[in-house]
Design a protein around this motif. Structure first.
Motif, PDB file in Angstrom:
ATOM      1  N   UNK A 172     -16.078 -33.715 -58.358  1.00  5.04           N
ATOM      2  CA  UNK A 172     -17.383 -33.134 -58.747  1.00  5.04           C
ATOM      3  C   UNK A 172     -17.514 -31.694 -58.251  1.00  5.04           C
ATOM      4  N   UNK A 173     -16.886 -31.386 -57.138  1.00  5.58           N
ATOM      5  CA  UNK A 173     -17.031 -30.037 -56.566  1.00  5.58           C
ATOM      6  C   UNK A 173     -16.220 -28.983 -57.332  1.00  5.58           C
ATOM      7  N   UNK A 174     -15.573 -29.407 -58.430  1.00  6.24           N
ATOM      8  CA  UNK A 174     -14.875 -28.433 -59.276  1.00  6.24           C
ATOM      9  C   UNK A 174     -15.611 -28.189 -60.596  1.00  6.24           C
ATOM     10  N   UNK A 175     -16.737 -28.871 -60.804  1.00  5.26           N
ATOM     11  CA  UNK A 175     -17.409 -28.810 -62.116  1.00  5.26           C
ATOM     12  C   UNK A 175     -18.899 -28.524 -61.969  1.00  5.26           C
ATOM     13  N   UNK A 193     -28.891 -29.949 -63.562  1.00  3.37           N
ATOM     14  CA  UNK A 193     -27.511 -29.485 -63.665  1.00  3.37           C
ATOM     15  C   UNK A 193     -27.222 -28.652 -62.419  1.00  3.37           C
ATOM     16  N   UNK A 194     -26.126 -28.965 -61.754  1.00  3.76           N
ATOM     17  CA  UNK A 194     -25.775 -28.227 -60.534  1.00  3.76           C
ATOM     18  C   UNK A 194     -24.310 -27.824 -60.593  1.00  3.76           C
ATOM     19  N   UNK A 195     -24.026 -26.667 -60.037  1.00  4.80           N
ATOM     20  CA  UNK A 195     -22.655 -26.151 -60.064  1.00  4.80           C
ATOM     21  C   UNK A 195     -21.892 -26.636 -58.834  1.00  4.80           C
ATOM     22  N   UNK A 196     -20.765 -27.268 -59.086  1.00  5.16           N
ATOM     23  CA  UNK A 196     -19.810 -27.664 -58.043  1.00  5.16           C
ATOM     24  C   UNK A 196     -20.429 -28.380 -56.849  1.00  5.16           C
ATOM     25  N   UNK A 197     -21.190 -29.479 -57.082  1.00  3.25           N
ATOM     26  CA  UNK A 197     -21.757 -30.196 -55.932  1.00  3.25           C
ATOM     27  C   UNK A 197     -20.696 -31.051 -55.237  1.00  3.25           C
ATOM     28  N   UNK A 198     -20.852 -31.234 -53.940  1.00  4.45           N
ATOM     29  CA  UNK A 198     -20.018 -32.207 -53.234  1.00  4.45           C
ATOM     30  C   UNK A 198     -20.369 -33.593 -53.783  1.00  4.45           C
ATOM     31  N   UNK A 199     -19.428 -34.547 -53.761  1.00  7.20           N
ATOM     32  CA  UNK A 199     -19.689 -35.864 -54.341  1.00  7.20           C
ATOM     33  C   UNK A 199     -21.007 -36.484 -53.860  1.00  7.20           C
ATOM     34  N   UNK A 200     -21.328 -36.305 -52.579  1.00 10.72           N
ATOM     35  CA  UNK A 200     -22.546 -36.938 -52.045  1.00 10.72           C
ATOM     36  C   UNK A 200     -23.809 -36.364 -52.681  1.00 10.72           C
ATOM     37  N   UNK A 207     -19.207 -34.289 -65.791  1.00  9.90           N
ATOM     38  CA  UNK A 207     -18.860 -32.885 -65.584  1.00  9.90           C
ATOM     39  C   UNK A 207     -18.964 -32.103 -66.880  1.00  9.90           C
ATOM     40  N   UNK A 208     -19.422 -30.865 -66.752  1.00 14.77           N
ATOM     41  CA  UNK A 208     -19.536 -29.974 -67.917  1.00 14.77           C
ATOM     42  C   UNK A 208     -18.142 -29.465 -68.267  1.00 14.77           C
ATOM     43  N   UNK A 209     -17.785 -29.593 -69.539  1.00 14.35           N
ATOM     44  CA  UNK A 209     -16.526 -29.011 -69.999  1.00 14.35           C
ATOM     45  C   UNK A 209     -16.867 -27.737 -70.779  1.00 14.35           C
TER      46      UNK A 209
END
Ligand code: UTP
Length: 298
Positions: A172-175, A193-200, A207-209
């Protein structure tokens, strides 16, 4: 928004630094790297043309002319191939972009982030909904292309549409990650919508493609966006602001996605597309078999 407006314009941001592919990307955009025999950008342009786009807007960095050169005709090469009777090769380079399609190149003076790159397209896009394609995300399928699937949903609903796919929890922290709720029509309405959140902290694993159909009011939002994740002006933050005034749907895309912005995704795509080419397929399979045997994987 007028849901009957046609999506005619597509923005291709190609001004990123492409650091994961250095030194290959020192003087050319990573979108010019080829998968088998076509650069990434050509696959994305073909997907857009198939979806009915008639204006291609490339956001390029100052130094890089390779993209415009690629889509310009090459008189000397064409003449030579024609004279040599190499019509199969000639066909590969003529008419990549049909005559009725406009190409516009806009310079992003500095790589300040994807959101900033999109904002650079504002004066060309104007006041109509538009598409964005990140060419380093390749989506391969046998049916309708990814953008065509999204424009179809836009036509039905008049809402903005973002392509998504489920990603592994640790990724998740890559998307950009969306939080959704099913609306009465059965579509996934994006609530956050959040950018690159940690899994928690991720609102989901969706994930947005790299495919978007957006209402032009996103430009007004982007003008106020400050540098966010990674110190960049993020498109995700502009879309997060858009959610307050405008419906945005998430669409899981049919097809296999390859993250060609990463080396392993790029090589996976190369293998898949190579196996699709009849003229090299058998050689490739033999070679892969030999490599696997040598590496003790068979
Ligand atoms: P990436 O996040 O993949 O960044 O950009 P990048 O710079 O291209 O590559 P790395 O991470 O350094 O290897 C996503 C898309 O946004 C474009 C890129 O060209 C790519 O299509 N982009 C990014 C811009 O056009 N301008 C920017 O300032 C940043």
């Amino acid at each position: 928004m007028d849901s009957r407006k046609r999506i005619r314009k597509a923005v291709f941001p190609v001004a990123g630094l492409g650091t994961r592919f250095l030194p290959a990307t020192k003087s050319i955009p990573k979108e010019m790297l080829p998968i088998v025999d076509k650069p990434l950008i050509q696959y994305a342009v073909e997907e857009a043309l198939e979806a009915g786009i008639d204006t291609l807007i490339f956001i390029t960095s100052r130094k890089k002319h390779a993209i415009s050169d690629h889509f310009d005709s090459e008189f000397e090469l064409e003449t030579r191939l024609a004279a040599d009777g190499k019509n199969d090769l000639l066909e590969r380079i003529v008419g990549i972009v049909p005559d009725h399609v406009n190409r516009v190149h806009v310079t992003q003076p500095e790589a300040l982030g994807l959101g900033h790159a999109i904002l650079c397209a504002e004066s060309v896009v104007g006041d109509e909904p538009f598409a964005i394609l990140l060419a380093d995300d390749m989506i391969r399928n046998d049916g309708a292309g990814a953008l065509a699937q999204m424009i179809d949903l836009y036509r039905q609903t008049g809402a903005s549409v973002i392509g998504v796919e489920e990603v592994a929890e640790e990724l998740t922290s890559s998307y950009g990650i969306v939080g959704v709720r099913e609306n009465p029509a059965g579509h996934m309405a994006i609530e956050t919508i959040v950018e690159k959140p940690q899994p928690a902290n991720a609102p989901s694993r969706l994930g947005v493609v790299g495919r978007y159909v957006l209402d032009p009011s996103v430009f007004a939002q982007l003008r106020h966006v400050q540098a966010g994740a990674g110190g960049e002006i993020q498109l995700t933050d502009g879309i997060a602001a858009l959610l307050a005034t405008h419906p945005v749907l998430a669409l899981p895309l049919v097809g296999e996605r390859y993250d060609c912005g990463s080396r392993h995704g790029f090589i996976k795509a190369t293998i898949e597309y190579a196996v699709d080419h009849d003229d090299i397929r058998e050689d490739m399979l033999d070679h892969m078999q030999a490599v696997l045997a040598r590496e003790g994987r068979l």
